[in-house]
Scaffold this active site. Structure first.
Site, PDB file in Angstrom:
ATOM      1  CB  CYS A  40      40.739  54.485  46.426  1.00 16.09           C
ATOM      2  SG  CYS A  40      40.707  53.742  48.252  1.00 16.09           S
TER       3      CYS A  40
ATOM      4  CD  GLU B 295      38.709  50.538  54.473  1.00 16.08           C
ATOM      5  OE1 GLU B 295      38.590  49.765  53.349  1.00 16.08           O
ATOM      6  OE2 GLU B 295      39.817  50.499  55.012  1.00 16.08           O
TER       7      GLU B 295
ATOM      8  CG  HIS C 287      40.742  41.896  49.324  1.00 18.90           C
ATOM      9  ND1 HIS C 287      40.311  41.628  50.698  1.00 18.90           N
ATOM     10  CD2 HIS C 287      40.819  43.174  49.462  1.00 18.90           C
ATOM     11  CE1 HIS C 287      40.099  42.447  51.295  1.00 18.90           C
ATOM     12  NE2 HIS C 287      40.629  43.763  50.471  1.00 18.90           N
TER      13      HIS C 287
ATOM     14  NE  ARG D 242      45.102  49.313  51.878  1.00 19.12           N
ATOM     15  CZ  ARG D 242      43.822  48.806  51.434  1.00 19.12           C
ATOM     16  NH1 ARG D 242      42.614  49.292  51.410  1.00 19.12           N
ATOM     17  NH2 ARG D 242      44.009  47.611  50.947  1.00 19.12           N
TER      18      ARG D 242
ATOM     19  NE  ARG E  84      36.080  43.436  49.861  1.00 13.22           N
ATOM     20  CZ  ARG E  84      36.838  44.173  49.940  1.00 13.22           C
ATOM     21  NH1 ARG E  84      37.028  44.846  50.857  1.00 13.22           N
ATOM     22  NH2 ARG E  84      37.998  44.340  48.829  1.00 13.22           N
TER      23      ARG E  84
ATOM     24  NE  ARG F 118      43.203  46.863  47.617  1.00 15.17           N
ATOM     25  CZ  ARG F 118      42.271  47.404  46.691  1.00 15.17           C
ATOM     26  NH1 ARG F 118      42.966  47.396  45.435  1.00 15.17           N
ATOM     27  NH2 ARG F 118      41.190  47.684  46.624  1.00 15.17           N
TER      28      ARG F 118
ATOM     29  CG  ASN G 251      36.302  47.630  46.971  1.00 13.81           C
ATOM     30  OD1 ASN G 251      35.549  48.236  46.268  1.00 13.81           O
ATOM     31  ND2 ASN G 251      37.709  47.677  46.859  1.00 13.81           N
TER      32      ASN G 251
HETATM   33  C1  PEP Z   1      38.073  49.319  49.925  1.00 23.76           C
HETATM   34  O1  PEP Z   1      37.488  48.703  50.729  1.00 23.76           O
HETATM   35  O2  PEP Z   1      37.058  49.833  48.941  1.00 23.76           O
HETATM   36  C2  PEP Z   1      39.295  49.285  49.421  1.00 23.76           C
HETATM   37  C3  PEP Z   1      39.925  50.002  48.601  1.00 23.76           C
HETATM   38  O3  PEP Z   1      39.946  48.412  50.100  1.00 23.76           O
HETATM   39  P1  PEP Z   1      40.390  46.868  50.079  1.00 23.76           P
HETATM   40  O4  PEP Z   1      39.437  46.687  48.863  1.00 23.76           O
HETATM   41  O5  PEP Z   1      41.908  46.609  49.965  1.00 23.76           O
HETATM   42  O6  PEP Z   1      39.715  46.354  51.295  1.00 23.76           O
HETATM   43 MG    MG Z   2      38.942  48.186  52.335  1.00 24.32          MG
END
Ligand code: PEP
Ligand code: MG
Length: 514
Positions: free
Chosen positions: A485, A414, A184, A316, A448, A280, A437
């Site tokens: 996204c 996701e 993030h 979101r 991640r 976000r 992600n």
């Molecule tokens: C994702 O998980 O790809 C996403 C867009 O949400 P975030 O990166 O904010 O967890």
């Molecule tokens: Mg996410």
């Protein structure tokens, strides 16, 4: 001259002065032993006198005697021999100042409580207050860059909350020694558009060094020689002139952008894209002592919708948890935060905060083309529950005669469960948005945020693409749109793949758009 090579988080070519911030040391100080006792004793002395000064100011500015008295008591504590000796002894026995403050707090709190004397027991709060001030001073000292001007931040680790504290205006560039481009923090950096690299070891870098950072090539030079400066300036000029055809041209008319902060929505943003594919909203909750209330949120959403002038704005609902911790919405101790309370799961812990956001969104929907999207969906049942809450919020607004509109709602895909159950989920929403992600993290079962695990993720993303294929087929079978996204949407080399799969839109980071 020192030259570092690294993974590119955000492109761009900049030069500036290095500012070194050791986050890991700051964070672990509470747990670890001090390495240099005299240095720690010095820090303790500075912290005590700074807090005493702060309290003197409070006493001077207090408008009533009770407040004055309380601050007097607190200042007296910082002059009390027993209190100071306990702190010093703890440091001399190897504790960091942070740790020493915590030990002192515990010791005196227990001592006062054990007296069973009402007056003494009431002093426990004073102990906490004073220790809290010391800790706040100690950590703020680590994070403040206010007096530095814009710098190239060099750090061993950076969390989203830190980034908000530094602020875009103070950052020319960023060099982090650990982490991944999917964290993030990295996403937020891209949204800020600050050139940044993940470079491995940054131990030799010192505050004040001159830095040339080439975020396009993944290189950073510290204290560069004349030849390097000359080459760098030439590259900088060439980059300014280069104008390529957008690699995303195949998504013309369906190319959205991801934002994390309402301030990122410039007046010209909507000239360059077809709308916002992911706002976000959790970033609105970071680094503050209160929650954003309905009015504040309503005016933020309304302003963006008005600027969008009819273009889509996909908001979101707040997605906290894992590395996105929010002080005002604590989630308790979790063994595996990425598998714990995240996204919509948090709404069951904080229904009121969720309802406030929904009310603000329903009200803002009147002002433009809003879409709401829910994070961390794993089943259609969760969507059904959320819809109920949304309808309740709408009903309340209707009863209060407050104008509102029910906008289209979407599910983020996701988690592997959401992709696999996308046929069912598609029947309950108006669109899908793939968060690659998290989908990548959960599919390959790798954290991640841990760069060491990069090699455990197949760089052709075969497994993730297979899940996206399933979700796309199910979306289209049920007559709804699907977009991407997550960060994979911003990789030019994958656009061909997305068109082959039949993806309807992409939402990319502002730096990829630029
Ligand atoms: C994702 O998980 O790809 C996403 C867009 O949400 P975030 O990166 O904010 O967890
Ligand atoms: Mg996410």
């Amino acid at each position: 001259m020192i030259c570092l090579h690294g993974k590119v988080v955000c492109g761009g070519i900049v030069s500036g002065t290095a500012y070194v911030f050791h986050r890991k040391t700051a964070e672990y100080e509470v747990e670890q032993k001090a390495t240099c006792v005299p240095e720690e004793l010095n820090r303790l002395e500075i912290a005590v006198s700074a807090v005493k000064e702060e309290l003197t100011l409070c006493i001077e500015q207090s408008e009533n005697d009770t407040a004055k008295d309380i601050f007097e008591i607190h200042r007296m504590m910082l002059e009390d021999e027993d209190f100071l000796n306990f702190l010093k002894d703890a440091v001399e026995n190897g504790a960091t100042v942070h740790k020493a403050v915590s030990q002192t707090e515990q010791h005196f709190s227990k001592l006062f409580k054990d007296t069973q004397d009402e007056y003494m027991m009431a002093r426990v709060d004073d102990i906490r207050d004073v220790c809290g001030r010391l800790k706040a001073f100690l950590s703020e000292g680590e994070l403040s860059v206010e007096s530095q001007g814009a710098v190239v931040l060099v750090t061993d680790e950076l969390l989203p909350g830190d980034l908000m504290k530094f602020g875009k205006e103070n950052l020319t560039g960023i060099i982090i020694s650990s982490g991944t481009v999917y964290s993030h923090t990295s996403i937020l950096i891209k949204e800020m558009g600050v050139p940044a690299l993940i470079c491995g070891n940054v131990d030799e870098i010192k505050t004040g060094m001159t830095v040339l950072l080439n975020g396009d090539m993944g290189t950073a030079y510290f204290e560069p020689d004349d030849k390097t400066v000359e080459d760098f300036r030439r590259t900088e000029q060439l980059a300014g002139k280069k104008r390529e055809k957008s690699p995303f041209h195949k998504f013309q008319g369906a190319l959205y952008v991801n934002i994390g902060n309402a301030r990122d929505v410039s007046d010209t943003l909507f000239n360059k894209c077809d709308g916002i594919g992911l706002f976000r909203t959790e970033y609105m909750y970071f680094g503050r002592s209160d929650l954003p209330d309905e009015e504040e949120q309503f005016s933020v959403y309304r302003e963006i919708l008005q600027k969008a002038n009819g273009k889509i704005v996909t908001v979101r609902t707040f997605d906290i948890g894992s590395d996105k911790s929010v002080e005002t919405l604590p989630l308790g101790k979790e063994e595996n935060p990425s598998l714990g309370f995240r996204g919509l799961r948090v709404y069951s812990l904080y229904p009121e905060a969720f309802k406030i956001q929904l009310r603000a969104l329903l009200r803002a929907a009147v002002y433009g083309n809003l879409r709401i999207m829910y994070p961390m969906v794993t089943s259609s049942g969760e969507i059904a529950e959320i819809r109920q809450i949304l309808l309740q919020a709408a009903q309340e607004l209707a009863q209060q005669d407050i104008p509102y509109k029910l906008p289209p709602q979407g599910a983020m895909i996701e988690t592997p469960a959401a992709a696999l159950l996308s046929d069912e989920i598609a029947k309950t929403v108006d669109f899908f948005s793939v968060g690659t992600n998290d989908l990548t993290q959960y599919t390959y079962a790798f954290d991640r945020h841990d760069g060491r695990l990069d090699s455990f993720c197949d760089q052709s993303y075969k497994a993730v693409i297979s899940l996206i294929k399933t979700a796309t087929e199910n979306a289209h079978k049920n007559g709804i749109e699907i977009g991407i996204c997550g960060e994979l949407a911003s990789l030019p080399e994958l656009t061909e793949k997305w068109t082959q799969l039949g993806i309807d839109y992409l939402s990319i980071s502002p730096s990829a758009l630029a």
